[in-house]
Design a protein around this motif. Structure first.
Motif, PDB file in Angstrom:
ATOM      1  N   ASP A  75       0.868  -1.388  -0.016  1.00 48.07           N
ATOM      2  CA  ASP A  75      -0.084   0.210   0.000  1.00 48.07           C
ATOM      3  C   ASP A  75       0.833   1.131   0.104  1.00 48.07           C
ATOM      4  OD1 ASP A  75      -2.139   1.767   0.135  1.00 48.07           O
ATOM      5  OD2 ASP A  75      -2.868   0.746   2.290  1.00 48.07           O
ATOM      6  N   SER A  76       1.787   1.367   0.723  1.00 48.10           N
ATOM      7  CA  SER A  76       2.640   2.593   1.027  1.00 48.10           C
ATOM      8  C   SER A  76       3.567   2.300  -0.342  1.00 48.10           C
ATOM      9  CB  SER A  76       3.538   2.391   2.139  1.00 48.10           C
ATOM     10  OG  SER A  76       3.297   2.191   3.242  1.00 48.10           O
ATOM     11  N   ALA A  77       4.100   1.423  -1.097  1.00 47.06           N
ATOM     12  CA  ALA A  77       4.702   1.671  -2.299  1.00 47.06           C
ATOM     13  C   ALA A  77       3.764   1.943  -3.370  1.00 47.06           C
ATOM     14  CB  ALA A  77       5.203   0.109  -2.444  1.00 47.06           C
ATOM     15  N   CYS A  78       2.705   1.600  -3.331  1.00 51.52           N
ATOM     16  CA  CYS A  78       1.713   2.184  -4.576  1.00 51.52           C
ATOM     17  C   CYS A  78       1.435   3.646  -4.253  1.00 51.52           C
ATOM     18  CB  CYS A  78       0.285   1.463  -4.491  1.00 51.52           C
ATOM     19  SG  CYS A  78       0.464  -0.310  -4.762  1.00 51.52           S
ATOM     20  N   ALA A  79       1.384   4.084  -3.093  1.00 49.06           N
ATOM     21  CA  ALA A  79       1.109   5.440  -2.729  1.00 49.06           C
ATOM     22  C   ALA A  79       2.079   6.431  -3.129  1.00 49.06           C
ATOM     23  CB  ALA A  79       0.825   5.577  -1.072  1.00 49.06           C
ATOM     24  N   PHE A  83       5.803   1.401  -6.530  1.00 48.70           N
ATOM     25  CA  PHE A  83       5.343   0.054  -6.890  1.00 48.70           C
ATOM     26  C   PHE A  83       4.435   0.681  -8.069  1.00 48.70           C
ATOM     27  CE2 PHE A  83       2.210  -3.347  -7.640  1.00 48.70           C
ATOM     28  CZ  PHE A  83       3.037  -4.150  -7.963  1.00 48.70           C
ATOM     29  N   ARG A  84       4.249  -0.005  -9.268  1.00 53.72           N
ATOM     30  CA  ARG A  84       3.286   0.551 -10.409  1.00 53.72           C
ATOM     31  C   ARG A  84       3.052  -0.596 -11.210  1.00 53.72           C
ATOM     32  NH1 ARG A  84       0.589   4.831  -9.808  1.00 53.72           N
ATOM     33  NH2 ARG A  84       0.440   5.068 -12.236  1.00 53.72           N
ATOM     34  N   ALA A  95      -1.817  -6.913 -11.026  1.00 53.41           N
ATOM     35  CA  ALA A  95      -0.546  -6.103 -10.639  1.00 53.41           C
ATOM     36  C   ALA A  95      -0.426  -6.283  -9.124  1.00 53.41           C
ATOM     37  CB  ALA A  95      -0.776  -4.582 -10.778  1.00 53.41           C
ATOM     38  N   LEU A  96      -1.399  -6.237  -8.315  1.00 58.44           N
ATOM     39  CA  LEU A  96      -1.371  -6.135  -6.701  1.00 58.44           C
ATOM     40  C   LEU A  96      -1.060  -7.689  -6.444  1.00 58.44           C
ATOM     41  CD1 LEU A  96      -4.135  -3.949  -5.550  1.00 58.44           C
ATOM     42  CD2 LEU A  96      -1.625  -3.498  -5.531  1.00 58.44           C
ATOM     43  N   GLU A  97      -1.551  -8.734  -7.062  1.00 61.18           N
ATOM     44  CA  GLU A  97      -1.239 -10.087  -6.642  1.00 61.18           C
ATOM     45  C   GLU A  97       0.338 -10.022  -6.980  1.00 61.18           C
ATOM     46  OE1 GLU A  97      -1.847 -14.718  -7.881  1.00 61.18           O
ATOM     47  OE2 GLU A  97      -3.526 -13.541  -6.541  1.00 61.18           O
ATOM     48  N   ARG A  98       0.780  -9.568  -8.380  1.00 57.80           N
ATOM     49  CA  ARG A  98       2.462  -9.626  -8.424  1.00 57.80           C
ATOM     50  C   ARG A  98       3.099  -9.009  -7.304  1.00 57.80           C
ATOM     51  NH1 ARG A  98       5.386  -5.560 -10.643  1.00 57.80           N
ATOM     52  NH2 ARG A  98       3.674  -4.664 -11.686  1.00 57.80           N
ATOM     53  N   GLY A  99       2.727  -7.973  -6.938  1.00 58.22           N
ATOM     54  CA  GLY A  99       3.581  -7.294  -5.660  1.00 58.22           C
ATOM     55  C   GLY A  99       3.543  -8.230  -4.585  1.00 58.22           C
ATOM     56  N   LEU A 100       2.362  -8.640  -4.392  1.00 52.47           N
ATOM     57  CA  LEU A 100       2.477  -9.745  -3.141  1.00 52.47           C
ATOM     58  C   LEU A 100       3.262 -10.681  -3.107  1.00 52.47           C
ATOM     59  CD1 LEU A 100       0.859  -9.481  -0.404  1.00 52.47           C
ATOM     60  CD2 LEU A 100      -0.813 -11.021  -1.240  1.00 52.47           C
ATOM     61  N   LEU A 101       3.520 -11.339  -4.462  1.00 52.27           N
ATOM     62  CA  LEU A 101       4.262 -12.739  -4.520  1.00 52.27           C
ATOM     63  C   LEU A 101       5.527 -11.989  -4.567  1.00 52.27           C
ATOM     64  CD1 LEU A 101       2.453 -14.162  -7.540  1.00 52.27           C
ATOM     65  CD2 LEU A 101       2.424 -15.167  -5.234  1.00 52.27           C
ATOM     66  N   GLU A 102       5.865 -10.748  -4.935  1.00 56.90           N
ATOM     67  CA  GLU A 102       7.315 -10.373  -4.882  1.00 56.90           C
ATOM     68  C   GLU A 102       7.893 -10.242  -3.431  1.00 56.90           C
ATOM     69  OE1 GLU A 102       7.268  -6.793  -7.225  1.00 56.90           O
ATOM     70  OE2 GLU A 102       7.111  -7.516  -8.938  1.00 56.90           O
TER      71      GLU A 102
END
Length: 478
Positions: A75-79, A83-84, A95-102
């Motif tokens: 969430d912070s990285a998106c804000a 993270f884009r 996109a968000l699942e990718r960020g979570l898997l990372e």
């Protein structure tokens, strides 16, 4: 499940497919370029879903802690923009699942249990709209405040009320301005009514059939600020009434703003000259140095078209769709995003224009009696003398015809001519042939007399204070 294809792009489907989608399909399917704005709401829903999975025994406390921490970090990285989404991400969920898997590796994949993009996006969009509806309400209140403040300054300013854009009867200009506040109050009421119907949580409905996992949709609904979970899982993922209804409200707001804009265009024209706009809220011409254009008012008229168009687009898209989810419904988001952004731009500009405009009281007062606008006063005077209104109307019409032929005003007719027109007319009729007497005689509730306008003003201010409290309520958890 096929988590990633050979190019390294995260995909939420594909286990039964031998290869990736064709480029043409991928380009048509992608929605992340516009649905990325749902990311904060998707993450809010993900936190609630993680807690429900833990409550069902599908995540242990350590796993829940790791997932919640990763979601907070994401969430912070998106804000911050760290993270884009990428061109390979199909939608905000991918996109968000990718960020979570990372951040978590295979543990991140556990969060998808018991939910589908179908109930996920329906939840995200409800959260987004419930949040932004209040932002629209705040901007509506600011415009209503500006109109109300101008009305308060012009309770005693006479103006020529119009029907068919022709002089009709004298009115208070404050009363006229408050007439534009009333539809805004109705818009605010519609937004609150809409919010009550939109406060239903689809999360837990899955793709269409609910879930065999021991989830708790009621707990999710409560955490997300909804009143209740959806009563039918098929309807929950198919329902876009909340989108269409929101677009109806914004389209009607657009119509109201367009009508206000049209009047400002008239009021500021050379022919009317009743209002002058502040330089900060007007524009000029690239060729004619003397021009001062009411561009904000004109844009209010123009943008009503796109607000109405968004409603028509969604209603047309929904017509004839079979239950439950169909990909056509991807088209539900851009119109609501556009409606929100349009009103966020337009409403503050209109509020500033109204708040800073100068009302030319002298010109309004001079125009108020023009065009025989006091003729109805004569007819009403005759009625009070016992003359049937049908006859009073005819007598007054003859008086107007005489004045029109002689190019004089009603009060200029001689006593002899009054008697010739009708035995019911006598010199005492001149008592009602002033704008001030016409306004003072309007004493019934809601009319244009000084007393009723003052009462209306107080009521409007009270109602706006009530709406102000509702508009700043936070219903979406952060």
């Amino acid at each position: 499940m096929n988590v990633s294809d050979s190019e390294g792009a995260t995909r939420l489907w594909g286990g039964r497919f031998a290869g990736g989608p064709a480029e043409a399909l991928a380009r048509l399917s992608v929605s992340v370029q516009f649905d990325w704005r749902l990311a904060p709401y998707d993450l809010i829903g993900s936190r609630a879903h993680a807690r429900v999975l833990a409550g069902a025994g599908l995540l242990d406390p350590e796993e829940l802690g790791q997932i919640l921490a990763a979601l907070d970090d994401l969430d912070s990285a998106c804000a911050t923009g760290e993270f884009r989404p990428t061109v390979e991400d199909e939608d905000v969920h991918t996109a968000l699942e990718r960020g979570l898997l990372e951040r978590l590796g295979t543990l991140g994949g556990k969060l998808r249990a018991g939910r589908s993009r179908n109930d996920q996006v329906a939840t995200d969009l409800r959260l987004y709209l419930r949040d932004h509806a209040r932002g629209v309400a705040v901007a509506l209140i600011e415009l209503a405040d500006a109109l109300t403040e101008q009305a308060e300054r012009n309770v005693d300013t006479p103006a020529p009320g119009l029907t068919h854009v022709q002089h009709a009867q004298p009115v208070s200009f404050g009363h006229w301005l408050l007439a534009h506040v009333q539809p805004l109050l109705r818009d605010l009421e519609r937004l609150r009514d809409w919010d009550g119907r939109a406060a239903i949580s689809p999360l837990g409905s899955g793709a269409l059939a609910g879930s065999s996992l021991p989830l708790d949709p009621a707990a999710v609904a409560k955490e997300l600020g909804f009143q209740a979970p959806a009563p039918n899982s098929m309807d929950a993922v198919a329902d876009r009434d909340f989108v269409a209804e929101f677009l109806f409200v914004t389209a009607l707001i657009g119509v109201h703003l367009s009508r206000l804009g049209e009047e400002v265009v008239l009021w500021t024209s050379t022919e009317f000259g009743w209002v002058e706009l502040d330089d900060a809220f007007a524009t000029g011409s690239s060729i004619m140095p003397q021009k001062k254009n009411a561009d904000i008012a004109e844009l209010a008229r123009g943008k009503s078209g796109r607000l109405t168009g968004g409603l028509v687009a969604v209603l047309t898209m929904l017509k004839g769709l079979p239950l439950t989810y169909d990909r056509d419904m991807q088209e539900d988001k851009e119109p609501v995003f556009d409606a929100v952004e349009t009103l966020r731009l337009l409403l503050p500009a209109l509020a500033g224009m109204i708040a800073t405009m100068t009302v030319r009281v002298d010109r309004l007062a001079a125009a108020a009696p023009v065009g025989f606008s006091l003729a109805t006063e004569v007819a009403d005077w005759l009625v009070r003398k016992g003359v049937p209104f049908r006859d009073a109307h005819e007598i007054t019409g003859q008086l107007v015809a005489l004045c029109s032929a002689r190019e004089c005003e009603l009060e200029d007719v001689s006593d002899e001519d009054l008697k010739v027109i009708s035995e019911h007319l006598d010199p005492s009729v001149r008592e009602v042939l002033t704008v001030s007497s016409a306004l003072a005689s309007r004493t019934t509730p809601g009319s244009t007399g000084p007393g009723p306008v003052a009462e209306q003003l107080a009521l409007v201010q009270h109602r706006l204070d009530t709406w102000r409290q509702w508009a700043i309520e936070k219903v979406v958890p952060r």
